[in-house]
Design an enzyme around this catalytic site. Structure first.
Site, PDB file in Angstrom:
ATOM      1  CG  ASP A  57       2.309  21.912  79.449  1.00 30.40           C
ATOM      2  OD1 ASP A  57       3.286  21.683  78.816  1.00 30.40           O
ATOM      3  OD2 ASP A  57       0.562  22.544  78.310  1.00 30.40           O
ATOM      4  CG  ASP A  59       4.109  17.559  76.366  1.00 28.74           C
ATOM      5  OD1 ASP A  59       2.537  17.886  77.199  1.00 28.74           O
ATOM      6  OD2 ASP A  59       4.325  18.781  76.504  1.00 28.74           O
ATOM      7  CG  ASP A 135      11.445  20.898  69.178  1.00 26.39           C
ATOM      8  OD1 ASP A 135      11.862  20.613  69.910  1.00 26.39           O
ATOM      9  OD2 ASP A 135      10.570  22.499  69.539  1.00 26.39           O
TER      10      ASP A 135
HETATM   11  P1  ATP Z   1       6.118  24.628  76.762  1.00 21.15           P
HETATM   12  O1  ATP Z   1       6.283  24.690  77.703  1.00 21.15           O
HETATM   13  O2  ATP Z   1       6.089  25.771  75.882  1.00 21.15           O
HETATM   14  O3  ATP Z   1       4.645  23.602  76.860  1.00 21.15           O
HETATM   15  P2  ATP Z   1       7.103  22.707  74.832  1.00 21.15           P
HETATM   16  O4  ATP Z   1       8.772  22.135  75.047  1.00 21.15           O
HETATM   17  O5  ATP Z   1       6.123  21.532  76.347  1.00 21.15           O
HETATM   18  O6  ATP Z   1       7.083  23.983  75.580  1.00 21.15           O
HETATM   19  P3  ATP Z   1       5.214  21.951  73.183  1.00 21.15           P
HETATM   20  O7  ATP Z   1       4.324  23.344  72.082  1.00 21.15           O
HETATM   21  O8  ATP Z   1       4.215  21.563  74.554  1.00 21.15           O
HETATM   22  O9  ATP Z   1       6.533  22.408  73.723  1.00 21.15           O
HETATM   23  O10 ATP Z   1       5.162  20.700  72.350  1.00 21.15           O
HETATM   24  C1  ATP Z   1       6.471  19.788  73.413  1.00 21.15           C
HETATM   25  C2  ATP Z   1       7.346  18.969  72.679  1.00 21.15           C
HETATM   26  O11 ATP Z   1       6.746  18.863  71.421  1.00 21.15           O
HETATM   27  C3  ATP Z   1       8.475  19.639  72.773  1.00 21.15           C
HETATM   28  O12 ATP Z   1       9.477  19.571  74.006  1.00 21.15           O
HETATM   29  C4  ATP Z   1       9.243  18.876  71.295  1.00 21.15           C
HETATM   30  O13 ATP Z   1       9.558  17.700  71.873  1.00 21.15           O
HETATM   31  C5  ATP Z   1       8.249  18.626  70.372  1.00 21.15           C
HETATM   32  N1  ATP Z   1       7.427  19.354  69.960  1.00 21.15           N
HETATM   33  C6  ATP Z   1       6.870  20.517  69.024  1.00 21.15           C
HETATM   34  N2  ATP Z   1       6.351  20.753  68.416  1.00 21.15           N
HETATM   35  C7  ATP Z   1       7.223  20.440  67.735  1.00 21.15           C
HETATM   36  C8  ATP Z   1       8.268  20.547  66.493  1.00 21.15           C
HETATM   37  N3  ATP Z   1       7.308  21.739  65.739  1.00 21.15           N
HETATM   38  N4  ATP Z   1       8.787  20.319  66.051  1.00 21.15           N
HETATM   39  C9  ATP Z   1      10.145  18.929  66.695  1.00 21.15           C
HETATM   40  N5  ATP Z   1       9.168  18.657  67.593  1.00 21.15           N
HETATM   41  C10 ATP Z   1       8.060  19.346  68.623  1.00 21.15           C
HETATM   42 MG    MG Z   2       4.273  21.283  76.689  1.00 19.38          MG
END
Ligand code: ATP
Ligand code: MG
Length: 418
Positions: A57, A59, A135
């Site tokens: 996805d 963001d 994170d």
């Molecule tokens: P995925 O491929 O699983 O979607 P993602 O890295 O995009 O991986 P998301 O859960 O969609 O993960 O979160 C989007 C972004 O928000 C992360 O890349 C990170 O920068 C931030 N983020 C998410 N969860 C946390 C957290 N618990 N603490 C700090 N930052 C976070």
């Molecule tokens: Mg994501």
């Protein structure tokens, strides 16, 4: 706003290209930019594009506030309690837009509880602050569609090249703020086949118990994502290595050294889930939890029967108790526990095939899931393979042959609740 050029990687020095980005994400970025806001692609999408993987996805991070975002997009929904986000909805495709978040500097004690965990985290911040409160470094890369550059405040590109999961900032503090980051470190390490940097990994063994302070429903989401990441065998082993598994699945862990073939069954479900994800087949958390809790259910049923309860009453009580105990840490939604119960009850019905029973069972909406569990149990050595084979053959026959098979069963003894 001026960004220190040392943090900017120009378009000709990385491999992310505008053509890799979904049309809807581009629309959102363009509209925010045109209205005078800063807006970047961020998170998993930039990370995955740098790794030449298809993002799950897209963001977006921006300096527009949720109400400013809503004013720009008719199709925006403001969501979130802990922190507000906007979802821009294009049919089934949703672009998540988050306003830059600030650091928890001043009056930090008012926003963290006694354990240092963040309880309120909705303070808007600057672009750079947003980068530092994410994170991991690999998740804190920003792509600017206006000039094709990537902005990297935390050293994420280096860590992508070295294939390292590195938490941003002081590891212990960051895990205390949000212990779910331990589970995320494990998931990304398994999914991307990255190592966890030493300083990021080492505090986990000492902070693992903090995970119990996370709400059960959030843990359910995270654990489901972890076991559905496509590399759950690695992730599962890391949960065990960092002693998180015993906290998350206490009842299952308690039987690790028992006579039940727990490891065999877990390995079978884990590998089967990874295979299904790879083949783009559907998976459900109900099945995963039904398998994980199968031996705790067996043990509890046995104990209650020994205490004098009739077989069926023992099974019913055991199901309720095992689910209630699991829900103390990971709360499995009712819609799934209902399916788990049906799958479990059917394990005790599948041996009983006489009369009309086998035919009725085939019609049961949960037959397929129950049969799959039976096959896995047989493979693990928890059930006679002849029963599993019988059902495999039975499904493939015409009615005449099926009736003959049922006749044949009647001559033999049928299963009982053990
Ligand atoms: P995925 O491929 O699983 O979607 P993602 O890295 O995009 O991986 P998301 O859960 O969609 O993960 O979160 C989007 C972004 O928000 C992360 O890349 C990170 O920068 C931030 N983020 C998410 N969860 C946390 C957290 N618990 N603490 C700090 N930052 C976070
Ligand atoms: Mg994501």
């Amino acid at each position: 706003m001026v960004i220190d050029p040392q943090h900017i990687i120009p378009r000709n020095q990385h491999r992310v290209s505008k053509t890799d980005i979904s049309a809807n994400a581009l629309k959102v970025l363009n509209r925010l930019n045109s209205a005078g806001f800063q807006a970047y692609l961020v998170g998993g999408s930039v990370r995955d594009l740098l790794l030449h993987k298809a993002p799950k996805d897209f963001d977006v991070a921006t300096n527009a506030t949720p109400s400013q975002i809503r004013a720009l997009f008719r199709n925006a929904r403001i969501i979130g309690r802990r922190f507000k986000l906007a979802h821009i909805i294009y049919g089934r495709d949703i672009i998540e837009v988050a306003t830059f978040r600030g650091e928890e500097i001043e009056a930090a004690d008012q926003r963290t509880n006694v354990r240092g965990m963040l309880i309120r985290d909705n303070v808007f911040g600057t672009f750079e602050q947003d980068a530092w409160r994410r994170d991991f470094t690999i998740n804190s890369l920003y792509y600017n569609i206006q000039d094709g550059s990537i902005v990297d405040f935390t050293g994420g590109v280096l860590d992508i090249n070295e294939r390292l999961i590195r938490i941003i900032g002081e590891p212990i503090k960051r895990y205390q703020e949000d212990p779910v980051r331990m589970l995320r470190a494990i998931r990304f390490s398994a999914k991307l086949n990255f190592n966890i940097a030493t300083e990021t990994a080492s505090p986990m063994l000492q902070l693992n118990t903090l995970i119990t302070h996370i709400s059960g429903s959030r843990l359910f989401d995270e654990i489901t994502k972890l076991y559905q990441c496509g590399a759950s065998e690695v992730a599962h082993n890391l949960l065990i290595q960092y002693k998180l598994f015993p906290i998350l699945f206490t009842q299952t862990y308690a039987l690790f050294d028992s006579d039940y073939p727990v490891h065999q069954l877990l390995l079978i479900i884990i590998r089967s889930t990874d295979r299904r994800i790879l083949e783009n087949k559907p998976v459900t958390p109900a099945f995963l939890f039904a398998v994980f809790l199968w031996f705790p259910l067996r043990a509890k049923t046995k104990q209650l029967k020994a205490d004098g309860l009739p077989a069926l009453a023992a099974l019913e009580k055991a199901m309720s108790e095992v689910i209630a105990e699991q829900n103390r840490v990971i709360t499995v939604p009712k819609r799934y526990t209902q399916i788990m119960r049906e799958m479990w009850i059917m394990q005790y019905r599948l041996p009983k095939r006489t009369g009309n029973r086998a035919f009725q069972m085939l019609q049961h909406p949960r037959f397929r899931a129950a049969y799959d569990l039976l096959i896995m149990r047989a493979e693990a050595g928890d059930e006679d393979t002849t029963l599993a084979d019988w059902w495999t053959t039975f499904q493939a026959q015409d009615v005449t042959e099926q009736m003959r098979m049922v006749q044949d069963v009647s001559q033999r003894t049928e299963g009982v609740i053990r």
